[in-house]
Design a protein around this motif. Structure first.
Motif, PDB file in Angstrom:
ATOM      1  N   ALA A 103       0.970  -1.136  -0.005  1.00  0.00           N
ATOM      2  CA  ALA A 103      -0.048  -0.052  -0.026  1.00  0.00           C
ATOM      3  C   ALA A 103       0.837   1.154  -0.186  1.00  0.00           C
ATOM      4  O   ALA A 103       0.582   2.275  -0.893  1.00  0.00           O
ATOM      5  CB  ALA A 103      -0.751  -0.109   1.255  1.00  0.00           C
ATOM      6  N   LEU A 104       2.001   1.334   0.700  1.00  0.00           N
ATOM      7  CA  LEU A 104       2.715   2.400   0.740  1.00  0.00           C
ATOM      8  C   LEU A 104       3.431   2.615  -0.459  1.00  0.00           C
ATOM      9  O   LEU A 104       3.735   3.647  -0.981  1.00  0.00           O
ATOM     10  CB  LEU A 104       3.618   2.333   1.994  1.00  0.00           C
ATOM     11  N   PHE A 105       4.011   1.369  -0.925  1.00  0.00           N
ATOM     12  CA  PHE A 105       4.815   1.371  -2.147  1.00  0.00           C
ATOM     13  C   PHE A 105       3.752   2.042  -3.498  1.00  0.00           C
ATOM     14  O   PHE A 105       4.180   2.803  -4.230  1.00  0.00           O
ATOM     15  CB  PHE A 105       5.185   0.117  -2.598  1.00  0.00           C
ATOM     16  N   LEU A 106       2.647   1.708  -3.409  1.00  0.00           N
ATOM     17  CA  LEU A 106       1.635   2.120  -4.437  1.00  0.00           C
ATOM     18  C   LEU A 106       1.020   3.613  -4.197  1.00  0.00           C
ATOM     19  O   LEU A 106       0.573   4.050  -5.177  1.00  0.00           O
ATOM     20  CB  LEU A 106       0.304   1.099  -4.517  1.00  0.00           C
ATOM     21  N   GLY A 107       1.511   4.583  -3.095  1.00  0.00           N
ATOM     22  CA  GLY A 107       1.214   5.591  -3.007  1.00  0.00           C
ATOM     23  C   GLY A 107       0.606   6.045  -2.014  1.00  0.00           C
ATOM     24  O   GLY A 107       0.154   7.305  -1.862  1.00  0.00           O
ATOM     25  N   ALA A 108      -0.166   5.272  -0.876  1.00  0.00           N
ATOM     26  CA  ALA A 108      -0.511   5.524   0.274  1.00  0.00           C
ATOM     27  C   ALA A 108       0.149   6.492   1.120  1.00  0.00           C
ATOM     28  O   ALA A 108       1.363   6.193   1.456  1.00  0.00           O
ATOM     29  CB  ALA A 108      -1.034   4.192   1.111  1.00  0.00           C
ATOM     30  N   ALA A 130       0.595  18.840   8.075  1.00  0.00           N
ATOM     31  CA  ALA A 130       2.265  18.868   8.534  1.00  0.00           C
ATOM     32  C   ALA A 130       3.095  18.011   7.938  1.00  0.00           C
ATOM     33  O   ALA A 130       4.152  17.829   8.224  1.00  0.00           O
ATOM     34  CB  ALA A 130       2.289  18.598   9.901  1.00  0.00           C
ATOM     35  N   GLU A 131       2.647  17.455   6.698  1.00  0.00           N
ATOM     36  CA  GLU A 131       3.185  16.477   5.833  1.00  0.00           C
ATOM     37  C   GLU A 131       3.822  15.424   6.692  1.00  0.00           C
ATOM     38  O   GLU A 131       4.981  14.531   6.287  1.00  0.00           O
ATOM     39  CB  GLU A 131       4.425  17.303   5.324  1.00  0.00           C
ATOM     40  N   ARG A 132       3.040  14.857   7.586  1.00  0.00           N
ATOM     41  CA  ARG A 132       3.372  13.418   8.183  1.00  0.00           C
ATOM     42  C   ARG A 132       2.717  12.294   7.595  1.00  0.00           C
ATOM     43  O   ARG A 132       1.819  12.516   6.886  1.00  0.00           O
ATOM     44  CB  ARG A 132       2.641  13.822   9.830  1.00  0.00           C
ATOM     45  N   ARG A 133       3.084  11.382   8.123  1.00  0.00           N
ATOM     46  CA  ARG A 133       2.478   9.946   7.357  1.00  0.00           C
ATOM     47  C   ARG A 133       2.121   9.046   8.413  1.00  0.00           C
ATOM     48  O   ARG A 133       2.828   8.301   9.176  1.00  0.00           O
ATOM     49  CB  ARG A 133       3.668   9.186   6.600  1.00  0.00           C
ATOM     50  N   PRO A 134       0.614   9.442   8.763  1.00  0.00           N
ATOM     51  CA  PRO A 134       0.343   8.172   9.873  1.00  0.00           C
ATOM     52  C   PRO A 134       0.281   6.966   9.813  1.00  0.00           C
ATOM     53  O   PRO A 134      -0.278   6.512   8.763  1.00  0.00           O
ATOM     54  CB  PRO A 134      -1.155   9.059  10.236  1.00  0.00           C
ATOM     55  N   LEU A 135       0.813   6.229  10.813  1.00  0.00           N
ATOM     56  CA  LEU A 135       0.775   4.739  10.550  1.00  0.00           C
ATOM     57  C   LEU A 135       0.289   4.338  12.067  1.00  0.00           C
ATOM     58  O   LEU A 135       0.598   4.598  13.103  1.00  0.00           O
ATOM     59  CB  LEU A 135       2.115   4.225  10.598  1.00  0.00           C
ATOM     60  N   ALA A 136      -0.507   3.373  12.148  1.00  0.00           N
ATOM     61  CA  ALA A 136      -0.967   2.604  13.181  1.00  0.00           C
ATOM     62  C   ALA A 136       0.178   1.984  13.981  1.00  0.00           C
ATOM     63  O   ALA A 136       1.075   1.457  13.189  1.00  0.00           O
ATOM     64  CB  ALA A 136      -2.208   1.624  13.170  1.00  0.00           C
ATOM     65  N   VAL A 238      19.333 -16.826  -3.082  1.00  0.00           N
ATOM     66  CA  VAL A 238      17.854 -16.519  -3.314  1.00  0.00           C
ATOM     67  C   VAL A 238      17.273 -15.238  -2.671  1.00  0.00           C
ATOM     68  O   VAL A 238      17.185 -15.698  -1.372  1.00  0.00           O
ATOM     69  CB  VAL A 238      17.000 -17.775  -3.370  1.00  0.00           C
ATOM     70  N   ARG A 239      16.673 -14.528  -3.253  1.00  0.00           N
ATOM     71  CA  ARG A 239      16.195 -13.281  -2.095  1.00  0.00           C
ATOM     72  C   ARG A 239      14.978 -13.062  -2.847  1.00  0.00           C
ATOM     73  O   ARG A 239      14.726 -12.632  -4.099  1.00  0.00           O
ATOM     74  CB  ARG A 239      17.265 -11.892  -2.281  1.00  0.00           C
ATOM     75  N   LYS A 240      13.789 -12.837  -2.116  1.00  0.00           N
ATOM     76  CA  LYS A 240      12.582 -12.252  -2.672  1.00  0.00           C
ATOM     77  C   LYS A 240      12.530 -10.820  -2.738  1.00  0.00           C
ATOM     78  O   LYS A 240      13.207 -10.142  -1.935  1.00  0.00           O
ATOM     79  CB  LYS A 240      11.565 -12.848  -1.604  1.00  0.00           C
ATOM     80  N   GLN A 241      11.975 -10.574  -4.074  1.00  0.00           N
ATOM     81  CA  GLN A 241      12.168  -8.985  -4.362  1.00  0.00           C
ATOM     82  C   GLN A 241      10.761  -8.375  -3.898  1.00  0.00           C
ATOM     83  O   GLN A 241       9.591  -8.825  -4.321  1.00  0.00           O
ATOM     84  CB  GLN A 241      12.359  -8.671  -5.767  1.00  0.00           C
ATOM     85  N   ARG A 242      10.834  -7.750  -2.834  1.00  0.00           N
ATOM     86  CA  ARG A 242       9.487  -6.883  -2.270  1.00  0.00           C
ATOM     87  C   ARG A 242       9.847  -5.601  -2.156  1.00  0.00           C
ATOM     88  O   ARG A 242      10.782  -5.019  -1.967  1.00  0.00           O
ATOM     89  CB  ARG A 242       9.251  -7.365  -1.066  1.00  0.00           C
ATOM     90  N   PRO A 243       8.629  -4.526  -2.521  1.00  0.00           N
ATOM     91  CA  PRO A 243       8.900  -3.309  -2.491  1.00  0.00           C
ATOM     92  C   PRO A 243       9.162  -2.691  -1.073  1.00  0.00           C
ATOM     93  O   PRO A 243       8.646  -3.083  -0.128  1.00  0.00           O
ATOM     94  CB  PRO A 243       7.420  -2.719  -3.088  1.00  0.00           C
ATOM     95  N   VAL A 244      10.377  -1.955  -1.251  1.00  0.00           N
ATOM     96  CA  VAL A 244      10.531  -1.078   0.165  1.00  0.00           C
ATOM     97  C   VAL A 244       9.776   0.284   0.151  1.00  0.00           C
ATOM     98  O   VAL A 244      10.037   0.955  -0.828  1.00  0.00           O
ATOM     99  CB  VAL A 244      11.955  -0.920   0.371  1.00  0.00           C
ATOM    100  N   PRO A 245       8.953   0.258   1.296  1.00  0.00           N
ATOM    101  CA  PRO A 245       8.180   1.646   1.212  1.00  0.00           C
ATOM    102  C   PRO A 245       9.036   2.785   1.296  1.00  0.00           C
ATOM    103  O   PRO A 245      10.140   2.815   1.831  1.00  0.00           O
ATOM    104  CB  PRO A 245       7.358   1.419   2.640  1.00  0.00           C
ATOM    105  N   ALA A 246       8.423   3.888   0.450  1.00  0.00           N
ATOM    106  CA  ALA A 246       9.675   4.996   0.415  1.00  0.00           C
ATOM    107  C   ALA A 246       9.521   5.728   1.896  1.00  0.00           C
ATOM    108  O   ALA A 246      10.247   6.668   1.890  1.00  0.00           O
ATOM    109  CB  ALA A 246       8.982   5.973  -0.747  1.00  0.00           C
ATOM    110  N   THR A 247       8.747   5.286   2.546  1.00  0.00           N
ATOM    111  CA  THR A 247       8.497   5.965   3.991  1.00  0.00           C
ATOM    112  C   THR A 247       9.149   5.398   5.139  1.00  0.00           C
ATOM    113  O   THR A 247       8.880   5.613   6.262  1.00  0.00           O
ATOM    114  CB  THR A 247       6.930   5.931   4.300  1.00  0.00           C
ATOM    115  N   ALA A 248      10.157   4.602   4.701  1.00  0.00           N
ATOM    116  CA  ALA A 248      10.872   3.855   5.621  1.00  0.00           C
ATOM    117  C   ALA A 248      11.673   4.933   6.583  1.00  0.00           C
ATOM    118  O   ALA A 248      11.923   4.607   7.612  1.00  0.00           O
ATOM    119  CB  ALA A 248      11.997   3.014   4.843  1.00  0.00           C
TER     120      ALA A 248
END
Length: 254
Positions: A103-108, A130-136, A238-248
């Motif tokens: 979800a974060l990778f797709l733009g949330a 305030a340009e924050r990224r709210p996460l539970a 062998v490494r699984k390729q998974r999106p790393v969220p830009a919000t890390a």
């Protein structure tokens, strides 16, 4: 749509609610409309979401990604691809790390759970100004753990990359819990030779012990060897390729 006092506040966050449950949409609308600084301009089920965004140009979209008969991630992607797209807060039940990361990778912009306290939801929506990224909190923990796990996986793969093919094969067997004698039989060498291979690879990995080396083998993904695998073959981890969220780097706000 007007707010609780019967007039629209020019500085209010224009909010669109997208959920397949009518009762959930109504409950959110009534509560948010009664909150200062937020105006619900429309509520919508998933199929009408894109049209509602085009018609009302909201500042914020509250989106459930678990809607019956609909791919919520697809809806998220479509909304995020709109020119001057609104900020999207996922508001859902699932807290799976894979779903959060995607979800974060797709733009949330944020990711909240439906058991969030109403007052906290209002605060999280307002935090967007305030340009924050709210996460539970549980979600933030899952994302951080996943991010660190991927970092450890990358580090392990780099460490394995310095080994020779024979040492890498020995490490893969060690990672499966085999003794030196068992490793020797698998590799078709004398026990003393197998011991030398293990000692060499442990030294190359930074003088690790066998348990630590087994963890490295598991993280690098080289433990699942076929019985007929050529021991001399250089095997890529062998490494699984998974999106790393830009919000890390923006996970402090929870």
């Amino acid at each position: 749509m007007t707010g609780a006092r019967g007039q629209t506040c020019p500085d209010s966050l224009r909010t669109l609610i997208v959920d397949d449950e009518p009762l959930m949409r109504l409950s959110l609308q009534n509560f948010l409309d009664a909150s200062d600084g937020i105006d619900v301009v429309e509520t919508s089920s998933g199929p009408e979401a894109l049209a509602a965004v085009a018609a009302h140009r909201p500042d914020v979209v509250l989106l459930d990604i678990e809607m019956q008969g609909l791919d919520g991630m697809c809806v998220l992607r479509q909304i995020a691809s709109v020119k001057n797209s609104p900020k999207i807060i996922v508001l859902t039940k699932t807290r799976k790390e894979d779903d959060v990361s995607l979800a974060l990778f797709l733009g949330a912009t944020g990711y909240l759970l439906k058991d969030t306290a109403p007052e906290q939801l209002v605060q999280d929506i307002r935090s967007l100004t305030a340009e924050r990224r709210p996460l539970a909190s549980p979600v933030a923990t899952a994302v951080i753990n996943g991010y660190l796990a991927r970092c450890r996986t990358n580090e392990a793969a780099a460490m394995v990359g310095i080994l020779s093919p024979r040492e890498r094969y020995a490490l893969s067997l060690l990672g499966r819990g085999l003794t030196n004698l068992q490793i020797a039989r698998r590799m078709g060498v004398a026990p003393s030779t197998a011991k030398d291979h293990v000692s060499a690879l442990l030294a190359k990995l930074g003088n690790l012990n066998r348990v630590q080396a087994a963890v490295i083998a598991d993280r690098a993904g080289i433990t699942a060897w076929s019985p007929d695998r050529d021991a001399h073959q250089a095997v890529e981890p062998v490494r699984k390729q998974r999106p790393v969220p830009a919000t890390a780097t923006n996970l402090a706000y929870v």
